[in-house]
Design an enzyme around this catalytic site. Structure first.
Site, PDB file in Angstrom:
ATOM      1  N   SER A  21      19.479 -15.451  -8.927  1.00  0.00           N
ATOM      2  CA  SER A  21      18.665 -14.400  -8.780  1.00  0.00           C
ATOM      3  C   SER A  21      18.621 -13.956  -7.137  1.00  0.00           C
ATOM      4  CB  SER A  21      17.005 -14.968  -9.154  1.00  0.00           C
ATOM      5  OG  SER A  21      16.146 -14.116  -8.208  1.00  0.00           O
ATOM      6  N   MET A  50      11.029  -5.162  -7.476  1.00  0.00           N
ATOM      7  CA  MET A  50       9.461  -5.221  -7.662  1.00  0.00           C
ATOM      8  C   MET A  50       8.890  -4.033  -6.727  1.00  0.00           C
ATOM      9  SD  MET A  50       9.063  -9.383  -6.980  1.00  0.00           S
ATOM     10  CE  MET A  50       9.976 -10.466  -8.031  1.00  0.00           C
ATOM     11  N   GLY A 155       7.223 -11.736 -10.238  1.00  0.00           N
ATOM     12  CA  GLY A 155       6.641 -11.491  -8.794  1.00  0.00           C
ATOM     13  C   GLY A 155       7.117 -12.379  -7.752  1.00  0.00           C
ATOM     14  N   PHE A 156       7.261 -13.492  -7.992  1.00  0.00           N
ATOM     15  CA  PHE A 156       7.954 -14.470  -7.065  1.00  0.00           C
ATOM     16  C   PHE A 156       8.841 -15.479  -7.384  1.00  0.00           C
ATOM     17  CE2 PHE A 156       3.534 -12.748  -6.117  1.00  0.00           C
ATOM     18  CZ  PHE A 156       3.565 -12.509  -4.884  1.00  0.00           C
ATOM     19  N   ASP A 185      13.943 -16.671 -17.546  1.00  0.00           N
ATOM     20  CA  ASP A 185      13.810 -16.111 -15.814  1.00  0.00           C
ATOM     21  C   ASP A 185      12.695 -16.730 -15.628  1.00  0.00           C
ATOM     22  OD1 ASP A 185      13.872 -15.078 -13.514  1.00  0.00           O
ATOM     23  OD2 ASP A 185      13.926 -13.081 -14.039  1.00  0.00           O
ATOM     24  N   GLY A 186      12.794 -17.958 -14.471  1.00  0.00           N
ATOM     25  CA  GLY A 186      11.567 -18.328 -13.759  1.00  0.00           C
ATOM     26  C   GLY A 186      11.690 -19.818 -13.716  1.00  0.00           C
TER      27      GLY A 186
HETATM   28  C1  DX5 Z   1      10.466 -13.357 -10.660  1.00  0.00           C
HETATM   29  C2  DX5 Z   1      11.925 -13.195 -10.798  1.00  0.00           C
HETATM   30  C3  DX5 Z   1      12.658 -14.542 -10.797  1.00  0.00           C
HETATM   31  C4  DX5 Z   1      12.888 -15.374  -9.826  1.00  0.00           C
HETATM   32  C5  DX5 Z   1      13.633 -16.685 -10.100  1.00  0.00           C
HETATM   33  O1  DX5 Z   1       9.794 -12.595 -10.822  1.00  0.00           O
HETATM   34  O2  DX5 Z   1      12.062 -12.413 -11.976  1.00  0.00           O
HETATM   35  O3  DX5 Z   1      14.308 -13.960 -11.062  1.00  0.00           O
HETATM   36  O4  DX5 Z   1      13.306 -14.873  -8.645  1.00  0.00           O
HETATM   37  O5  DX5 Z   1      13.349 -17.472  -9.301  1.00  0.00           O
HETATM   38  P1  DX5 Z   1      13.095 -19.061  -9.420  1.00  0.00           P
HETATM   39  O6  DX5 Z   1      14.312 -19.437 -10.098  1.00  0.00           O
HETATM   40  O7  DX5 Z   1      13.029 -19.684  -8.324  1.00  0.00           O
HETATM   41  O8  DX5 Z   1      12.017 -19.328 -10.340  1.00  0.00           O
HETATM   42 ZN    ZN Z   2      14.174 -11.603 -12.561  1.00  0.00          ZN
END
Ligand code: DX5
Ligand code: ZN
Length: 234
Positions: A21, A50, A155-156, A185-186
């Site tokens: 990512s 985002m 978001g993060f 994802d996440g």
């Molecule tokens: C969050 C994103 C993810 C995120 C993954 O909203 O969609 O792709 O950046 O980061 P990690 O692996 O650190 O959770």
């Molecule tokens: Zn993502």
């Protein structure tokens, strides 16, 4: 740029795939990050867009993706965390995104946009937030090439994995069969990826678990090894 058929067969062939990512990369040294990723064995790049509206954070948009496109031929998997994704579809196709995933929660109904993405020769993805039930997405899986299950609130990067979402991965796999690409994802890390693979996921988005490591190549290889040995039937 790969057309939908090529992108789909490439994505299916690379499973289990670790998708770094780019949200977590060093944007001050993007060129170097792309060189490292290209030699690290990353099979594709996950691009988190985002808008500060659908999610409470801003990242980057087509201008940055267009520049990244000139530096790498890796496949681009765009994750649009934006309101009104249909309005911006042309831009993301123009700058070279070969898979485009938007959120079910961001549209009044997803069918027309999924069909439009496919019609334009791009892999069509649908994402759901952790609190959205599987039943809300199920009717649309037939029109999806890729289903993205969020395992953190979007978001993060760097958030804690929410294990409850894994039942949605299992349900999607049994409802849609082996062809559907299921992405998670996440919070995907060495300690959570095994459970994701066992549930039936096959594309693992990895931000912190790649970019916080000193050696991207071994981080990706280790994650992938765990996914391979944790797959159902292994
Ligand atoms: C969050 C994103 C993810 C995120 C993954 O909203 O969609 O792709 O950046 O980061 P990690 O692996 O650190 O959770
Ligand atoms: Zn993502």
């Amino acid at each position: 740029m790969r057309n939908r058929d090529t992108m789909l067969s490439d994505l299916r062939a690379m499973r289990p795939a670790i998708a770094p990512s780019m949200l977590k990369c060093d944007f001050g040294n993007l060129h170097r990050e792309l060189e490292l990723l290209t030699t690290s064995g990353a099979p594709l790049l996950h691009l988190d867009v985002m808008d500060g509206h659908f999610v409470p954070n801003l990242s980057y948009g087509p201008m940055v993706i267009e520049r990244i496109r000139t530096r790498t031929s890796l496949p681009f998997d765009a994750h649009l965390m934006i309101s009104d994704p249909a309005r911006y579809l042309d831009e993301y196709i123009r700058v070279g995104c070969e898979a485009i995933t938007f959120h079910l929660e961001a549209v009044p109904e997803p069918l027309s946009l999924l069909r439009e993405i496919r019609r334009r020769g791009v892999v069509a993805g649908l994402a759901i937030n952790p609190e959205t039930p599987f039943s809300a997405a199920e009717p649309f899986l037939r029109e999806c090439d890729l289903f993205l299950v969020m395992s953190v609130r979007p978001g993060f990067g760097g958030q804690k994995f929410i294990p409850d979402v894994l039942s949605k991965v299992t349900q999607a796999r049994s409802a849609a069969g082996p062809d559907l690409i299921i992405s998670i994802d996440g919070g995907v890390s060495k300690s959570t990826i095994g459970a994701c693979a066992r549930a039936g996921a096959d594309v693992f988005v990895a931000g912190s678990s790649v970019f916080d490591e000193p050696d991207y190549k071994s981080a990706i290889a280790e994650l992938r090894d765990i996914a391979i040995t944790s797959r159902p039937g292994c």
